[in-house]
Write a protein that holds these residues in place. Structure first.
Motif, PDB file in Angstrom:
ATOM      1  N   THR A   9       0.708  -1.166   0.016  1.00  0.00           N
ATOM      2  CA  THR A   9      -0.059   0.102   0.006  1.00  0.00           C
ATOM      3  C   THR A   9       1.133   1.279   0.026  1.00  0.00           C
ATOM      4  OG1 THR A   9      -1.475  -1.324   1.471  1.00  0.00           O
ATOM      5  CG2 THR A   9      -2.021   0.927   0.944  1.00  0.00           C
ATOM      6  N   HIS A  17      10.300   0.153   4.106  1.00  0.00           N
ATOM      7  CA  HIS A  17       9.958  -0.455   2.805  1.00  0.00           C
ATOM      8  C   HIS A  17      11.327  -0.107   1.919  1.00  0.00           C
ATOM      9  CE1 HIS A  17       5.608   1.004   3.340  1.00  0.00           C
ATOM     10  NE2 HIS A  17       5.761  -0.177   3.444  1.00  0.00           N
ATOM     11  N   ILE A  20      13.823  -3.166   2.621  1.00  0.00           N
ATOM     12  CA  ILE A  20      13.447  -4.339   1.904  1.00  0.00           C
ATOM     13  C   ILE A  20      13.818  -4.051   0.693  1.00  0.00           C
ATOM     14  CG2 ILE A  20      11.430  -5.745   1.284  1.00  0.00           C
ATOM     15  CD1 ILE A  20      12.332  -6.084   4.268  1.00  0.00           C
ATOM     16  N   ASN A  38      -6.112  -0.513  -2.869  1.00  0.00           N
ATOM     17  CA  ASN A  38      -6.521  -0.480  -1.537  1.00  0.00           C
ATOM     18  C   ASN A  38      -7.346   0.384  -0.817  1.00  0.00           C
ATOM     19  OD1 ASN A  38      -5.650  -2.967  -0.644  1.00  0.00           O
ATOM     20  ND2 ASN A  38      -3.747  -2.359   0.275  1.00  0.00           N
ATOM     21  N   LYS A  41      -8.342   0.285   2.620  1.00  0.00           N
ATOM     22  CA  LYS A  41      -7.818   0.576   3.988  1.00  0.00           C
ATOM     23  C   LYS A  41      -7.962   2.301   4.090  1.00  0.00           C
ATOM     24  CE  LYS A  41      -3.904  -2.711   4.664  1.00  0.00           C
ATOM     25  NZ  LYS A  41      -2.318  -2.501   4.739  1.00  0.00           N
ATOM     26  N   GLY A  88       7.945  -8.089   3.276  1.00  0.00           N
ATOM     27  CA  GLY A  88       9.003  -7.865   4.307  1.00  0.00           C
ATOM     28  C   GLY A  88       8.337  -8.613   5.602  1.00  0.00           C
ATOM     29  N   LEU A  89       9.100  -9.006   6.268  1.00  0.00           N
ATOM     30  CA  LEU A  89       8.823  -9.738   7.746  1.00  0.00           C
ATOM     31  C   LEU A  89       9.574  -8.878   8.898  1.00  0.00           C
ATOM     32  CD1 LEU A  89       8.823 -13.567   7.644  1.00  0.00           C
ATOM     33  CD2 LEU A  89       6.758 -12.123   7.711  1.00  0.00           C
ATOM     34  N   ARG A  90       8.456  -8.209   9.529  1.00  0.00           N
ATOM     35  CA  ARG A  90       9.279  -7.443  10.653  1.00  0.00           C
ATOM     36  C   ARG A  90       9.068  -8.416  11.879  1.00  0.00           C
ATOM     37  NH1 ARG A  90       5.239  -2.955   9.184  1.00  0.00           N
ATOM     38  NH2 ARG A  90       4.189  -4.874   8.467  1.00  0.00           N
ATOM     39  N   ASP A  94       3.568 -10.432  11.972  1.00  0.00           N
ATOM     40  CA  ASP A  94       3.440 -10.092  10.384  1.00  0.00           C
ATOM     41  C   ASP A  94       3.327 -11.623   9.741  1.00  0.00           C
ATOM     42  OD1 ASP A  94       3.624  -7.659  10.125  1.00  0.00           O
ATOM     43  OD2 ASP A  94       5.924  -7.704   9.628  1.00  0.00           O
ATOM     44  N   PRO A 119      14.078  -6.790   7.584  1.00  0.00           N
ATOM     45  CA  PRO A 119      14.644  -5.630   7.494  1.00  0.00           C
ATOM     46  C   PRO A 119      15.729  -5.304   8.493  1.00  0.00           C
ATOM     47  CG  PRO A 119      12.647  -5.312   8.803  1.00  0.00           C
ATOM     48  CD  PRO A 119      12.820  -6.869   8.217  1.00  0.00           C
ATOM     49  N   LEU A 126       8.551  -0.395  12.573  1.00  0.00           N
ATOM     50  CA  LEU A 126       8.152   0.778  11.882  1.00  0.00           C
ATOM     51  C   LEU A 126       7.099   0.469  10.825  1.00  0.00           C
ATOM     52  CD1 LEU A 126       8.754   3.505  10.920  1.00  0.00           C
ATOM     53  CD2 LEU A 126      10.394   2.758   9.373  1.00  0.00           C
TER      54      LEU A 126
END
Ligand code: ADP
Length: 161
Positions: A9, A17, A20, A38, A41, A88-90, A94, A119, A126
């Motif tokens: 998004t 972002h 990544i 989206n 959202k 991305g996996l924080r 997630d 990341p 974040l």
């Protein structure tokens, strides 16, 4: 030529972002970062604005294309001849949603792999919604987003007042 799609998004694009994206750029020949519409959202920035911010933030990469899409991601990936989706996996939080999406996309197209990238630790807390919220409350988000996004946030939130 290995092409990957990095969908999201990006409301707005953050340094998480970009972290990544930078990792993906080292793994693939070409990365297409693409902005989902989206509407569910209720994004602060419309799709065109989010696209424009990313364009400005990723200028330094020669193998990155910025695009927008609406509809089924697997169809879009096919059209772009991509073999992978990057996400991305924080944190563990997630994981459940991302796993569900990845398995569903694999069901829809078994040739498309989802690649998860982690990341730098400093970005694990974040996300765009925290950034929007802090900015809305007058906090300093300059360390979390690229300069163009910071300026756009300030402008947008002033207009909303
Ligand atoms: P979506 O609405 O698809 O979750 P986002 O714009 O929130 O879109 O994020 C796009 C992708 O980038 C997702 O895979 C998300 O997990 C990842 N992402 C977002 N913020 C970060 C971050 N700080 N560090 C790593 N990955 C991130």
């Amino acid at each position: 030529m290995k092409i990957a799609i990095y969908p999201g998004t990006f409301d707005p694009i953050t340094n998480g972002h970009l972290d990544i994206l930078e990792r993906a750029v080292r793994l693939f020949d070409r990365v297409i970062i693409t902005v989902a519409k989206n509407p569910s959202k209720k994004p602060l920035f419309d799709q065109e604005e989010r696209y424009t911010l990313i364009r400005a933030a990723v200028k330094r990469y020669s193998n990155v294309e910025v695009d927008t899409f609406d509809g089924l991601l697997v169809e879009y990936a096919k059209k772009k001849h991509a073999t992978a989706l990057v996400r991305g996996l924080r944190a563990i939080s997630d994981f459940e949603y991302e796993l569900q999406m990845a398995l569903m996309n694999r069901k829809l197209d078994s040739t498309l792999e989802t690649v998860f990238l982690m990341p730098n630790e400093k970005y694990t807390y974040l996300n765009s919604s925290i950034v929007r919220e802090i900015a809305r409350l007058g906090g300093d988000v300059s360390g979390f987003v690229p300069d163009v996004a910071l300026k756009a946030l300030i402008r947008k939130l002033q207009k909303k007042k």
